[in-house]
Design a protein around this motif. Sequence first.
Motif, short mmCIF file in Angstrom:
data_model
loop_
_atom_site.label_atom_id
_atom_site.label_comp_id
_atom_site.label_asym_id
_atom_site.label_seq_id
_atom_site.Cartn_x
_atom_site.Cartn_y
_atom_site.Cartn_z
N TYR A 99 25.94 33.42 49.37
CA TYR A 99 25.78 32.37 48.09
C TYR A 99 26.40 31.23 48.34
CZ TYR A 99 30.36 34.17 46.98
OH TYR A 99 31.73 34.49 46.90
N THR A 100 25.56 29.99 47.80
CA THR A 100 25.68 28.66 47.94
C THR A 100 26.26 27.97 46.87
OG1 THR A 100 23.39 28.41 47.32
CG2 THR A 100 23.78 29.01 49.87
N PRO A 101 27.38 27.88 46.50
CA PRO A 101 28.12 27.08 45.41
C PRO A 101 28.47 25.94 46.02
CG PRO A 101 29.56 28.79 46.01
CD PRO A 101 28.27 29.00 46.58
N GLU A 102 27.70 25.09 46.47
CA GLU A 102 28.27 23.90 47.35
C GLU A 102 28.59 24.02 48.52
OE1 GLU A 102 29.59 20.83 44.55
OE2 GLU A 102 27.64 21.00 43.46
N ILE A 103 29.28 25.34 48.94
CA ILE A 103 29.91 25.65 50.16
C ILE A 103 28.84 27.06 50.48
CG2 ILE A 103 31.96 24.60 49.95
CD1 ILE A 103 33.26 27.48 49.09
N LEU A 104 29.22 27.37 51.68
CA LEU A 104 28.55 28.88 52.19
C LEU A 104 29.71 29.74 52.06
CD1 LEU A 104 25.92 30.44 53.12
CD2 LEU A 104 26.96 29.95 55.68
N LYS A 105 29.50 30.87 51.29
CA LYS A 105 30.34 31.94 51.20
C LYS A 105 29.78 33.41 51.41
CE LYS A 105 33.67 31.71 48.17
NZ LYS A 105 34.62 31.71 46.92
N TYR A 106 30.56 33.95 51.98
CA TYR A 106 29.97 35.60 52.28
C TYR A 106 30.86 36.58 51.85
CZ TYR A 106 29.75 39.45 55.77
OH TYR A 106 29.62 40.56 56.38
N THR A 107 30.22 37.52 51.19
CA THR A 107 31.08 38.58 50.67
C THR A 107 30.46 40.02 51.13
OG1 THR A 107 32.11 39.68 48.81
CG2 THR A 107 30.21 38.85 48.31
N HIS A 108 31.29 40.86 51.30
CA HIS A 108 30.61 42.36 51.62
C HIS A 108 31.50 43.42 51.36
CE1 HIS A 108 33.41 41.91 55.05
NE2 HIS A 108 33.08 43.44 55.63
N PHE A 109 31.24 44.33 51.32
CA PHE A 109 31.97 45.73 50.82
C PHE A 109 31.83 46.63 52.24
CE2 PHE A 109 32.23 50.25 49.34
CZ PHE A 109 33.22 50.30 48.47
N ASP A 110 33.31 46.87 52.50
CA ASP A 110 33.46 47.38 53.65
C ASP A 110 33.89 48.95 53.71
OD1 ASP A 110 35.88 47.92 52.63
OD2 ASP A 110 37.08 46.47 54.03
N GLY A 111 33.18 49.62 52.58
CA GLY A 111 33.46 51.04 52.35
C GLY A 111 34.70 51.20 51.57
N LYS A 112 35.70 50.47 51.30
CA LYS A 112 36.61 50.30 50.42
C LYS A 112 37.08 49.23 49.59
CE LYS A 112 39.11 53.11 54.02
NZ LYS A 112 40.55 53.18 54.84
#
Length: 391
Positions: A113-126
């Motif tokens: 997602y791009t709130p004027e910066i690039l961010k990355y989030t993920h669910f790792d199973g926990k």
Amino acid sequence: MLEMFFQSIKFASQRFARVNAVLFFFLLASGAVRAQSWNWTYDLIDLPAKFPSLAVDSSSNLHISYADASGALKYGFRPAGSTKWFFMVLDKQLGGFTTKLTLDSNDNPHICYTPEILKYTHFDGKQWRTVQIDKESGEVGYTCSIVVSKDGAPHLTWYQLSNNILHLRYAELQDKIWLARTLDFDFQTGKWNSMALDPQGNPLVSYSYWTGGELRVAHWNGKQWDLTTIDSPTRSRGENNIGQGNSLILDSSGKPHISFYSEKTLKYAHLVGQEWKIDVVDQITWLGSWVHFRSSIVLDKQGRPHICYEDAGVLKHAFWDGGKWRIQVIARSGLESLRYSTMAIDRDDNIYIAFRDPEDNTLKLATGRPQSEQQAMTQKTEGKATAPQKQ
């Protein structure tokens, strides 16, 4: 599994009334129904939202990311066979931004997602894990794309705004280190971008070259990036602004299929042998915003393309029946013309389209179930089908 995980989450509940209307209508140049169609039902997902990104996993569960009205990044999960959604707020106070969601080989969600910066989030199973990508590169805007390899390595593309660079950027996580680079140094490349991984796990990226009015593809061949122009004003006899709103998918043999806009048309490109074949799917009217150029492409079990897209605020579904393009209207225009559509398809060829409702701006889900010609004609005879909507 996320389904069990979400059963334990506390969330603010709201009664979602299911819309039991069934739309059966076509905007065809001529003739009656002569091929398989899709029978549509509608459900409420959430309150007003923008820039949703939808995916369906191997068990037909639905996953969605989007920006809510408060500027928060939200994630939603709907178990297969249910109409109930489970929600989480993943990030807050972001302002305006776009989202893109994909699933890894374990059906866990990954979101850029791009709130004027690039961010990355993920669910790792926990748990969910969130990082900022390419921190030193400056301001980011418009769209991003994300895919995850079989070994779990994420790949991201985005549009760099800072220092008047305006270039397409790419990053991959290798040995816990993010490696980032510019893919195309021409001015204003990548405002719209979409990515997939080829059968060897190498990234393939479709993107716009705004200044030149082109659709381009960048492919990592294992040693270097190969850049190819797919469509241009020269090839299309003077058409402008080609490549906007592009969406890329690979078929079972690894060949790419791309939906994209020019200024006045929706197009579809795919490889025939070693040559790119380009179809004009529909004539469209642009209302003046970059967000109006937003398409999604999926392939059904027969390998035939389906595209959802916007035309002057009208949300449409185009599909190739083996001989011609056929078009259905999914939602009409409204006071707020933007539909912010996104599409996914499951293993049974059920199509899911999330979009902003033209009446109240809520986030809705249209579900299209395959319907044979005989079923369609029987339903029409019994009076269950509604009359076509007019644009």
